[in-house]
Design an enzyme around this catalytic site. Structure first.
Site, mmCIF file in Angstrom:
data_model
loop_
_atom_site.group_PDB
_atom_site.id
_atom_site.type_symbol
_atom_site.label_atom_id
_atom_site.label_comp_id
_atom_site.label_asym_id
_atom_site.label_seq_id
_atom_site.Cartn_x
_atom_site.Cartn_y
_atom_site.Cartn_z
ATOM 1 N N ASP A 136 0.860 -1.246 -0.002
ATOM 2 C CA ASP A 136 0.075 0.001 0.226
ATOM 3 C C ASP A 136 1.052 1.298 0.070
ATOM 4 O O ASP A 136 1.908 1.024 0.571
ATOM 5 C CB ASP A 136 -0.777 -0.061 1.380
ATOM 6 N N MET A 137 0.245 2.295 -0.556
ATOM 7 C CA MET A 137 1.295 3.389 -0.526
ATOM 8 C C MET A 137 0.485 4.492 0.706
ATOM 9 O O MET A 137 -0.722 4.632 0.663
ATOM 10 C CB MET A 137 1.102 4.334 -1.878
ATOM 11 N N ARG A 186 -1.015 -1.118 -8.708
ATOM 12 C CA ARG A 186 -2.327 -0.765 -8.343
ATOM 13 C C ARG A 186 -2.454 1.063 -8.389
ATOM 14 O O ARG A 186 -1.394 1.503 -7.776
ATOM 15 C CB ARG A 186 -2.847 -1.039 -6.889
ATOM 16 N N LYS A 189 -6.406 7.298 -6.457
ATOM 17 C CA LYS A 189 -6.573 8.840 -6.349
ATOM 18 C C LYS A 189 -5.488 9.214 -5.422
ATOM 19 O O LYS A 189 -4.861 10.021 -5.190
ATOM 20 C CB LYS A 189 -7.786 9.189 -6.037
ATOM 21 N N ALA A 191 -5.338 8.885 -0.533
ATOM 22 C CA ALA A 191 -6.105 9.254 0.337
ATOM 23 C C ALA A 191 -5.824 10.038 1.590
ATOM 24 O O ALA A 191 -6.233 10.096 2.556
ATOM 25 C CB ALA A 191 -6.532 7.623 1.131
ATOM 26 N N THR A 228 -10.780 2.211 -7.853
ATOM 27 C CA THR A 228 -11.588 3.609 -7.678
ATOM 28 C C THR A 228 -12.970 3.086 -7.862
ATOM 29 O O THR A 228 -13.256 1.785 -8.184
ATOM 30 C CB THR A 228 -11.310 4.562 -9.038
HETATM 31 C C1 LIG Z 1 -8.736 -1.307 -3.499
HETATM 32 C C2 LIG Z 1 -8.203 0.109 -3.185
HETATM 33 C C3 LIG Z 1 -7.009 0.162 -2.594
HETATM 34 C C4 LIG Z 1 -6.591 1.561 -2.242
HETATM 35 N N1 LIG Z 1 -5.298 1.674 -1.475
HETATM 36 C C5 LIG Z 1 -4.736 3.053 -1.457
HETATM 37 C C6 LIG Z 1 -3.430 3.034 -1.083
HETATM 38 O O1 LIG Z 1 -2.686 2.247 -0.961
HETATM 39 N N2 LIG Z 1 -2.997 4.278 -0.817
HETATM 40 C C7 LIG Z 1 -3.997 5.279 -0.866
HETATM 41 O O2 LIG Z 1 -3.525 6.455 -0.721
HETATM 42 N N3 LIG Z 1 -5.121 5.369 -1.013
HETATM 43 C C8 LIG Z 1 -5.554 3.996 -1.345
HETATM 44 N N4 LIG Z 1 -7.027 3.820 -1.739
HETATM 45 C C9 LIG Z 1 -8.005 4.779 -1.567
HETATM 46 C C10 LIG Z 1 -7.867 6.010 -2.727
HETATM 47 O O3 LIG Z 1 -6.742 6.514 -2.799
HETATM 48 C C11 LIG Z 1 -9.053 6.811 -2.707
HETATM 49 O O4 LIG Z 1 -9.089 7.771 -1.409
HETATM 50 C C12 LIG Z 1 -10.645 6.190 -2.443
HETATM 51 O O5 LIG Z 1 -10.740 4.895 -3.198
HETATM 52 C C13 LIG Z 1 -11.570 7.201 -2.830
HETATM 53 O O6 LIG Z 1 -11.346 7.690 -4.161
HETATM 54 P P1 LIG Z 1 -12.518 6.914 -5.526
HETATM 55 O O7 LIG Z 1 -11.532 7.092 -6.560
HETATM 56 O O8 LIG Z 1 -12.812 5.663 -5.001
HETATM 57 O O9 LIG Z 1 -13.507 8.110 -5.863
HETATM 58 P P2 LIG Z 1 -14.460 8.920 -4.798
HETATM 59 O O10 LIG Z 1 -14.366 10.249 -5.556
HETATM 60 O O11 LIG Z 1 -14.255 8.689 -3.268
HETATM 61 O O12 LIG Z 1 -15.895 8.237 -5.189
HETATM 62 C C14 LIG Z 1 -16.222 8.291 -6.386
HETATM 63 C C15 LIG Z 1 -17.714 8.020 -6.239
HETATM 64 O O13 LIG Z 1 -17.927 6.844 -5.587
HETATM 65 C C16 LIG Z 1 -19.366 7.224 -4.865
HETATM 66 N N5 LIG Z 1 -18.723 6.536 -3.546
HETATM 67 C C17 LIG Z 1 -17.653 6.635 -2.912
HETATM 68 N N6 LIG Z 1 -17.809 6.021 -1.797
HETATM 69 C C18 LIG Z 1 -18.945 5.879 -1.467
HETATM 70 C C19 LIG Z 1 -19.936 5.333 -0.305
HETATM 71 N N7 LIG Z 1 -19.278 5.002 0.659
HETATM 72 N N8 LIG Z 1 -21.153 5.185 -0.465
HETATM 73 C C20 LIG Z 1 -21.712 5.452 -1.670
HETATM 74 N N9 LIG Z 1 -21.251 6.090 -2.730
HETATM 75 C C21 LIG Z 1 -19.721 6.218 -2.595
HETATM 76 C C22 LIG Z 1 -19.672 8.494 -4.969
HETATM 77 O O14 LIG Z 1 -20.651 8.745 -6.057
HETATM 78 C C23 LIG Z 1 -18.306 9.245 -5.508
HETATM 79 O O15 LIG Z 1 -18.811 10.306 -6.127
HETATM 80 C C24 LIG Z 1 -7.559 2.660 -2.149
HETATM 81 C C25 LIG Z 1 -8.626 2.508 -2.682
HETATM 82 C C26 LIG Z 1 -9.150 1.214 -3.226
HETATM 83 C C27 LIG Z 1 -10.397 1.203 -3.764
#
Ligand SMILES: Cc1cc2nc3c(=O)[nH]c(=O)nc-3n(C[C@H](O)[C@H](O)[C@H](O)COP(=O)(O)OP(=O)(O)OC[C@H]3O[C@@H](n4cnc5c(N)ncnc54)[C@H](O)[C@@H]3O)c2cc1C
Length: 309
Positions: A136-137, A186, A189, A191, A228
């Site tokens: 993970d990052m 992987r 965006k 977090a 995502t």
């Molecule tokens: C498998 C995986 C591994 C990851 N690993 C890392 C990592 O190693 N390091 C890191 O910094 N980050 C990690 N992340 C987190 C990532 O960086 C984002 O912070 C997180 O995925 C939110 O971005 P998003 O692209 O899903 O879009 P978002 O902008 O959060 O969501 C897009 C859309 O999805 C919908 N949505 C999102 N959540 C919900 C909800 N709970 N209920 C209803 N609708 C919702 C909404 O409509 C929203 O507009 C990971 C994410 C995933 C999925």
């Protein structure tokens, strides 16, 4: 108001997370809040979640929660839980691999400590049918060290791959490097709350950066994970792969446990590969805090859970 109350509660819990002894009464009392995003506190609970997702046609990656450890024995404990977990996965025949955080393996104590612990995990993972281990990052302060550890171990172990975050300005260069190495990346965006100097802050730019990086990784064909829940990005990846005739089994969508389950099922029914990231363990508060603060829906969900209790 509801949003900020849920945020404040999650923030306080994240702050005291590191101070609590695992399995404390406090943690047990409040676990109901995190239940949607965290599979449970034990390996058994995590494997039960994997079994349910496998039955729906999805694979998984398991993350033992905990980060920023400052003591050697804590890093060793994390390593040992991963070793135990890998043995249990191997025995169970379930379709899952694991994700690790280097700060949980001792990166803040010393780079070589985290690297040695990860090497032990990588060697053990090779006994499993899915031997892959994802790093993970975390925050940008340790991006360089994380990639350094990855590259060093990648010379010896090919079952390891990094995460790259689209919001970081440095990422296009890291994508070039990962592609040149043939690494399995992987893409997400990002977090963490990063300063403007290092990270894009506006969503249209982050989405644009994500799409560009995803296209590069898909064309390079080293089985990227597209992580995502964003319907715009998922749609863009579907369109791009159709246009370029990239097979549906040449990449996977990755989503978080408890987030957009309907999207997870829809992707499977459309023939895409889906891997769900399943966190478990007693140190769930920091992870829960990140989920609550990144989306209003998640904060509202947490607040509703408090009222229903
Ligand atoms: C498998 C995986 C591994 C990851 N690993 C890392 C990592 O190693 N390091 C890191 O910094 N980050 C990690 N992340 C987190 C990532 O960086 C984002 O912070 C997180 O995925 C939110 O971005 P998003 O692209 O899903 O879009 P978002 O902008 O959060 O969501 C897009 C859309 O999805 C919908 N949505 C999102 N959540 C919900 C909800 N709970 N209920 C209803 N609708 C919702 C909404 O409509 C929203 O507009 C990971 C994410 C995933 C999925």
């Amino acid at each position: 108001m509801v949003h900020s109350t849920a945020r404040r509660i999650a923030e306080s819990m994240a702050l005291i997370d590191g101070l609590l002894s695992p399995g404390s009464t406090f943690q047990k009392r409040f676990f109901f809040l995190a239940r949607r995003f965290v599979a449970g506190e034990s390996i058994d609970a995590a494997l039960t979640a994997v079994r349910q997702l496998n039955a729906q046609g999805m694979s998984a990656t398991l993350d033992f929660l905990g980060e920023d450890v400052k003591k050697n024995h804590e890093a060793l404990h994390t390593r040992d839980v991963y070793l135990q977990m890998l043995d249990r996965i191997g025995d169970s025949g379930l379709q899952t691999n694991v994700s690790v955080k280097l700060t949980a393996l001792g990166l803040l104590i010393g780079e070589s400590i985290a690297s040695d612990n990860l090497a032990t995990i990588l060697a053990r993972a090779q006994h499993n049918s899915d031997p892959f281990v994802r790093i993970d990052m975390e925050g940008s302060a340790i991006t360089q060290a994380t990639l350094r550890v990855f590259e060093k171990l990648y010379e010896q172990y090919r079952n390891v791959g990094p995460v790259l975050q689209a919001y970081l300005k440095r990422t296009p260069g890291d994508i070039d490097r990962a592609i040149a190495l043939g690494a399995r990346v992987r893409l997400c965006k990002g977090a963490y709350n990063e300063p403007r100097e290092v990270a894009y802050k506006d969503m249209p730019t982050i989405r644009r950066q994500f799409s560009r990086s995803a296209e590069r990784l898909l064309l390079a064909n080293h089985y990227p994970g597209i992580a995502t829940h964003d319907p715009i990005l998922v749609q863009a990846v579907k369109r791009f792969t159709e246009r370029k005739q990239i097979a549906k089994d040449a990449f996977e969508f990755q989503l978080l446990y408890g987030v957009r389950p309907e999207m997870q099922r829809a992707l499977v029914s459309q023939g895409y590969r889906v891997r769900v990231y399943i966190p478990f363990g007693t140190h769930w508060a920091t992870y829960f805090y990140r989920r609550v603060t990144e989306r209003r829906e998640n904060a509202l969900f947490a607040f509703r859970s408090m009222l229903q209790k």
